[in-house]
Design a protein around this motif. Structure first.
Motif, PDB file in Angstrom:
ATOM      1  N   SER A 151       4.377   7.291  26.795  1.00 26.54           N
ATOM      2  CA  SER A 151       4.725   7.102  25.381  1.00 26.54           C
ATOM      3  C   SER A 151       4.405   5.679  24.923  1.00 26.54           C
ATOM      4  CB  SER A 151       6.210   7.398  25.167  1.00 26.54           C
ATOM      5  OG  SER A 151       6.567   7.200  23.819  1.00 26.54           O
ATOM      6  N   SER A 152       4.730   4.703  25.753  1.00 30.52           N
ATOM      7  CA  SER A 152       4.436   3.303  25.408  1.00 30.52           C
ATOM      8  C   SER A 152       2.930   3.077  25.323  1.00 30.52           C
ATOM      9  CB  SER A 152       5.038   2.364  26.455  1.00 30.52           C
ATOM     10  OG  SER A 152       6.445   2.453  26.455  1.00 30.52           O
ATOM     11  N   LEU A 153       2.205   3.696  26.244  1.00 29.32           N
ATOM     12  CA  LEU A 153       0.739   3.572  26.231  1.00 29.32           C
ATOM     13  C   LEU A 153       0.161   4.189  24.962  1.00 29.32           C
ATOM     14  CD1 LEU A 153      -1.928   2.825  27.664  1.00 29.32           C
ATOM     15  CD2 LEU A 153      -1.844   5.073  28.767  1.00 29.32           C
ATOM     16  N   GLN A 154       0.665   5.356  24.582  1.00 29.39           N
ATOM     17  CA  GLN A 154       0.176   6.016  23.370  1.00 29.39           C
ATOM     18  C   GLN A 154       0.418   5.164  22.129  1.00 29.39           C
ATOM     19  OE1 GLN A 154       2.408   9.682  23.815  1.00 29.39           O
ATOM     20  NE2 GLN A 154       0.561  10.841  24.323  1.00 29.39           N
ATOM     21  N   ASN A 155       1.599   4.568  22.041  1.00 32.88           N
ATOM     22  CA  ASN A 155       1.907   3.716  20.892  1.00 32.88           C
ATOM     23  C   ASN A 155       0.980   2.510  20.833  1.00 32.88           C
ATOM     24  OD1 ASN A 155       4.022   5.337  20.024  1.00 32.88           O
ATOM     25  ND2 ASN A 155       5.558   4.244  21.227  1.00 32.88           N
ATOM     26  N   TYR A 156       0.727   1.920  21.991  1.00 35.87           N
ATOM     27  CA  TYR A 156      -0.180   0.773  22.047  1.00 35.87           C
ATOM     28  C   TYR A 156      -1.598   1.181  21.640  1.00 35.87           C
ATOM     29  CZ  TYR A 156      -3.056  -2.962  24.021  1.00 35.87           C
ATOM     30  OH  TYR A 156      -3.977  -3.969  24.192  1.00 35.87           O
ATOM     31  N   GLN A 157      -2.055   2.326  22.142  1.00 35.73           N
ATOM     32  CA  GLN A 157      -3.401   2.781  21.831  1.00 35.73           C
ATOM     33  C   GLN A 157      -3.526   3.181  20.360  1.00 35.73           C
ATOM     34  OE1 GLN A 157      -3.923   5.809  24.861  1.00 35.73           O
ATOM     35  NE2 GLN A 157      -5.051   4.385  26.170  1.00 35.73           N
ATOM     36  N   LEU A 158      -2.469   3.739  19.789  1.00 38.98           N
ATOM     37  CA  LEU A 158      -2.484   4.069  18.364  1.00 38.98           C
ATOM     38  C   LEU A 158      -2.659   2.804  17.527  1.00 38.98           C
ATOM     39  CD1 LEU A 158      -2.149   6.027  16.006  1.00 38.98           C
ATOM     40  CD2 LEU A 158       0.334   5.772  16.230  1.00 38.98           C
ATOM     41  N   ARG A 159      -1.988   1.724  17.912  1.00 40.02           N
ATOM     42  CA  ARG A 159      -2.141   0.451  17.185  1.00 40.02           C
ATOM     43  C   ARG A 159      -3.581  -0.050  17.290  1.00 40.02           C
ATOM     44  NH1 ARG A 159       2.908  -0.646  19.598  1.00 40.02           N
ATOM     45  NH2 ARG A 159       1.973  -2.066  21.127  1.00 40.02           N
ATOM     46  N   LEU A 160      -4.168   0.083  18.462  1.00 41.37           N
ATOM     47  CA  LEU A 160      -5.562  -0.338  18.638  1.00 41.37           C
ATOM     48  C   LEU A 160      -6.487   0.457  17.708  1.00 41.37           C
ATOM     49  CD1 LEU A 160      -5.864  -0.621  22.547  1.00 41.37           C
ATOM     50  CD2 LEU A 160      -5.697  -2.498  20.905  1.00 41.37           C
ATOM     51  N   ILE A 161      -6.263   1.756  17.649  1.00 45.87           N
ATOM     52  CA  ILE A 161      -7.113   2.618  16.821  1.00 45.87           C
ATOM     53  C   ILE A 161      -6.914   2.318  15.335  1.00 45.87           C
ATOM     54  CG2 ILE A 161      -7.478   5.019  16.102  1.00 45.87           C
ATOM     55  CD1 ILE A 161      -6.908   5.810  19.040  1.00 45.87           C
ATOM     56  N   MET A 162      -5.676   2.095  14.928  1.00 46.44           N
ATOM     57  CA  MET A 162      -5.406   1.769  13.518  1.00 46.44           C
ATOM     58  C   MET A 162      -6.018   0.434  13.125  1.00 46.44           C
ATOM     59  SD  MET A 162      -1.436   3.116  13.186  1.00 46.44           S
ATOM     60  CE  MET A 162      -1.271   2.529  11.491  1.00 46.44           C
ATOM     61  N   GLN A 163      -5.974  -0.525  14.033  1.00 48.70           N
ATOM     62  CA  GLN A 163      -6.602  -1.826  13.772  1.00 48.70           C
ATOM     63  C   GLN A 163      -8.111  -1.671  13.600  1.00 48.70           C
ATOM     64  OE1 GLN A 163      -5.361  -4.246  17.081  1.00 48.70           O
ATOM     65  NE2 GLN A 163      -3.238  -4.376  16.384  1.00 48.70           N
ATOM     66  N   ALA A 164      -8.711  -0.829  14.451  1.00 44.51           N
ATOM     67  CA  ALA A 164     -10.153  -0.590  14.352  1.00 44.51           C
ATOM     68  C   ALA A 164     -10.490   0.110  13.037  1.00 44.51           C
ATOM     69  CB  ALA A 164     -10.623   0.245  15.539  1.00 44.51           C
ATOM     70  N   ALA A 165      -9.689   1.106  12.665  1.00 43.65           N
ATOM     71  CA  ALA A 165      -9.934   1.855  11.423  1.00 43.65           C
ATOM     72  C   ALA A 165      -9.833   0.944  10.202  1.00 43.65           C
ATOM     73  CB  ALA A 165      -8.954   3.012  11.314  1.00 43.65           C
ATOM     74  N   LYS A 166      -8.889   0.015  10.235  1.00 45.34           N
ATOM     75  CA  LYS A 166      -8.704  -0.924   9.124  1.00 45.34           C
ATOM     76  C   LYS A 166      -9.946  -1.784   8.909  1.00 45.34           C
ATOM     77  CE  LYS A 166      -5.315  -4.260   7.366  1.00 45.34           C
ATOM     78  NZ  LYS A 166      -4.064  -5.003   7.665  1.00 45.34           N
ATOM     79  N   LYS A 167     -10.663  -2.049   9.988  1.00 44.29           N
ATOM     80  CA  LYS A 167     -11.896  -2.836   9.885  1.00 44.29           C
ATOM     81  C   LYS A 167     -13.092  -1.967   9.519  1.00 44.29           C
ATOM     82  CE  LYS A 167     -10.404  -6.107  13.479  1.00 44.29           C
ATOM     83  NZ  LYS A 167     -10.680  -6.590  14.856  1.00 44.29           N
ATOM     84  N   VAL A 168     -13.128  -0.754  10.096  1.00 48.21           N
ATOM     85  CA  VAL A 168     -14.312   0.092   9.962  1.00 48.21           C
ATOM     86  C   VAL A 168     -14.443   0.723   8.575  1.00 48.21           C
ATOM     87  CG1 VAL A 168     -15.299   2.307  10.697  1.00 48.21           C
ATOM     88  CG2 VAL A 168     -14.659   0.603  12.397  1.00 48.21           C
ATOM     89  N   ASN A 169     -13.336   1.255   8.033  1.00 48.17           N
ATOM     90  CA  ASN A 169     -13.427   2.029   6.791  1.00 48.17           C
ATOM     91  C   ASN A 169     -14.073   1.274   5.628  1.00 48.17           C
ATOM     92  OD1 ASN A 169     -12.237   4.040   8.250  1.00 48.17           O
ATOM     93  ND2 ASN A 169     -10.298   4.038   7.141  1.00 48.17           N
ATOM     94  N   PRO A 170     -13.649   0.030   5.336  1.00 51.21           N
ATOM     95  CA  PRO A 170     -14.324  -0.682   4.242  1.00 51.21           C
ATOM     96  C   PRO A 170     -15.783  -1.019   4.554  1.00 51.21           C
ATOM     97  CG  PRO A 170     -12.722  -2.118   5.346  1.00 51.21           C
ATOM     98  CD  PRO A 170     -12.494  -0.736   5.847  1.00 51.21           C
ATOM     99  N   LYS A 171     -16.089  -1.245   5.827  1.00 52.62           N
ATOM    100  CA  LYS A 171     -17.476  -1.527   6.198  1.00 52.62           C
ATOM    101  C   LYS A 171     -18.352  -0.291   5.992  1.00 52.62           C
ATOM    102  CE  LYS A 171     -16.495  -5.143   9.640  1.00 52.62           C
ATOM    103  NZ  LYS A 171     -17.145  -6.246   8.908  1.00 52.62           N
TER     104      LYS A 171
END
Length: 361
Positions: free
Chosen positions: A49-69
């Motif tokens: 569960s802790s790993l999933q939460n950490y990985q979700l944050r990584l993915i959301m951070q990436a999406a925040k950068k990718v979508n406007p680009k």
């Protein structure tokens, strides 16, 4: 091109971060015995569960950068494609008054469709990567444990073997209808290139519609995909109403692997006005073109193999395994680089070092 490369690099870095987070969470297993195996497994299951939460944050951070680009890339390409197509049309039809790009309903509709398609693909990729990250974590634990119990190897050896396999395969970012798994690298490249193709195609067709252009030519080049050879360098009718030229629909145009619209296809359409335009392109020698295409595909395979070996090394480093396993991983990188050098020497092709790199995590 700069924006598209940035999008690809963000996802390649994300893939590395996800794989490394799995490796770090699992560890080397060097002190685990068969008597303590179940306790080790239970502790890792609790950490999921802790790993999933950490990985979700990584993915959301990436999406925040990718979508406007991605949106910026679509608009920059759309503006360039509209300018190029409009210029080509006006060169052969200077007396014709067309609709300005900014006022074109056709191009506005095309941009809305392009945005929706691109964002949908990215969202699907993000969700798949999160789900598959958890699956890989559990499968490494399960497979390594089974090999440890049933074989004459240590748990560390089993973990290294299993982790190396997953880093070689890459993080799945799509599971298609046939059940085939697309690695992050393969899928993000496909998404970016497919988006670029769609922008060029939809905006060009929107401007063709604005100016009522029917006849178009298809460019030609050496090293074309073999299935495109019979279509390149010829004139077609978009509407299919011409009695002299075949309909564009009679080709593979419009398909994901088709002429002009296909991934990695370098063909393009250009305006053809009979009696005014000069046919620019003609078919290439089929045998020579196929040979060049096969060389390009071989080089791409070697580039992917080098990157996979580097991902293996990075993941094993995150697991803090014994140095001997890292030495083996380094030798694998060296061997695959030597294969590339031999290929370049034999073919005389240009080596693309940037395609062999992984983004540092």
């Amino acid at each position: 091109m700069q924006l598209s490369q940035q999008i690809i690099e963000i996802y390649l870095k994300l893939e590395g971060l996800l794989l490394d987070s799995i490796g770090k969470a699992i560890g080397s297993g060097s002190n685990v015995t068969k008597d303590t195996l179940e306790k080790w497994q239970a502790s890792l299951y609790r950490e999921l569960s802790s790993l999933q939460n950490y990985q979700l944050r990584l993915i959301m951070q990436a999406a925040k950068k990718v979508n406007p680009k991605m949106r910026s890339m679509i608009r920059e390409m759309a503006t360039d494609q509209a300018r190029i197509t409009t210029k080509e049309i006006q060169q052969v039809l200077p007396e014709l008054e067309g609709i300005p790009f900014t006022d074109s309903t056709n191009t506005k509709q095309a941009l809305m469709t392009l945005d929706l398609e691109a964002m949908t693909r990215l969202e699907m990729m993000n969700a798949t990567m999160l789900k598959q990250s958890s699956s890989i974590y559990l499968e490494i634990i399960t497979q390594a444990s089974a090999e440890f119990v049933n074989g004459a190897i240590t748990l560390e050896e089993a973990l290294v073997k299993t982790a190396a396999k997953w880093s070689e395969n890459g993080m799945p970012a799509l599971i298609d209808r046939r059940g085939a798994k697309w690695s992050t690298e393969a899928y993000v490249n496909m998404v970016v290139k497919n988006t670029q193709k769609n922008v060029a195609d939809k905006i060009q067709n929107a401007r063709f519609d604005d100016y009522d252009v029917d006849l178009v030519g298809v460019s030609s080049h050496a090293g074309s995909r073999p299935t495109h050879l019979d279509y390149q360098g010829r004139i077609y009718s978009r509407s299919g109403k011409s009695k002299k030229y075949p309909p564009l629909s009679s080709t593979s145009y419009g398909k994901i692997d088709g002429i002009v619209t296909g991934i990695n296809c370098n063909h393009r359409l250009y305006v053809y006005i009979e009696g005014v335009s000069v046919q620019r392109y003609h078919p290439y020698n089929k045998k020579e073109s196929i040979a060049k295409y096969k060389e390009s595909q071989r080089q791409r395979l070697l580039e992917r193999n080098i990157r996979k070996a580097k991902h293996q090394f990075s993941m094993l480093q995150s697991m803090e395994v014994d140095e001997n396993y890292l030495k083996d991983a380094r030798r694998r990188i060296t061997y695959r680089q030597a294969q590339m050098r031999q290929f370049i020497n034999q073919t005389g092709r240009t080596r693309r070092y940037n395609r062999e790199q992984i983004v540092e995590t």
